[in-house]
Design a protein around this motif. Structure first.
Motif: not given
Length: 70
Positions: A13-15, A18-19, A23-27, A64-66
């Motif tokens: 999940l982390l990988l 990160k890939s 945006r940093k705040k969403h990550e 945003k991730f999806y």
């Protein structure tokens, strides 16, 4: 549909997060919530924000991730 954020192991999940080039705040919010398994209240306390603000940020970050992973 299976929710990938709750079924993958922490390293995978982390990988994936990160890939996605979010945006940093969403990550950060996704990592805290799903990799570090923090509750929204714990995230709010650690960031000094209101609980509802964190819930909204988690929701936005998930969308945003999806969108990134299809």
């Amino acid at each position: 549909m299976t929710d990938i954020l709750t079924t993958m192991n922490e390293r995978q999940l982390l990988l994936l997060i990160k890939s996605c080039n979010l945006r940093k705040k969403h990550e950060d919010i996704l990592i805290m919530r799903y990799v570090e398994n923090m509750s929204c209240q714990e995230i709010a306390d650690s960031k000094g924000k209101e609980l509802q603000t964190i819930r909204n940020e988690v929701c936005t970050a998930r969308k945003k991730f999806y969108n990134k992973i299809g």
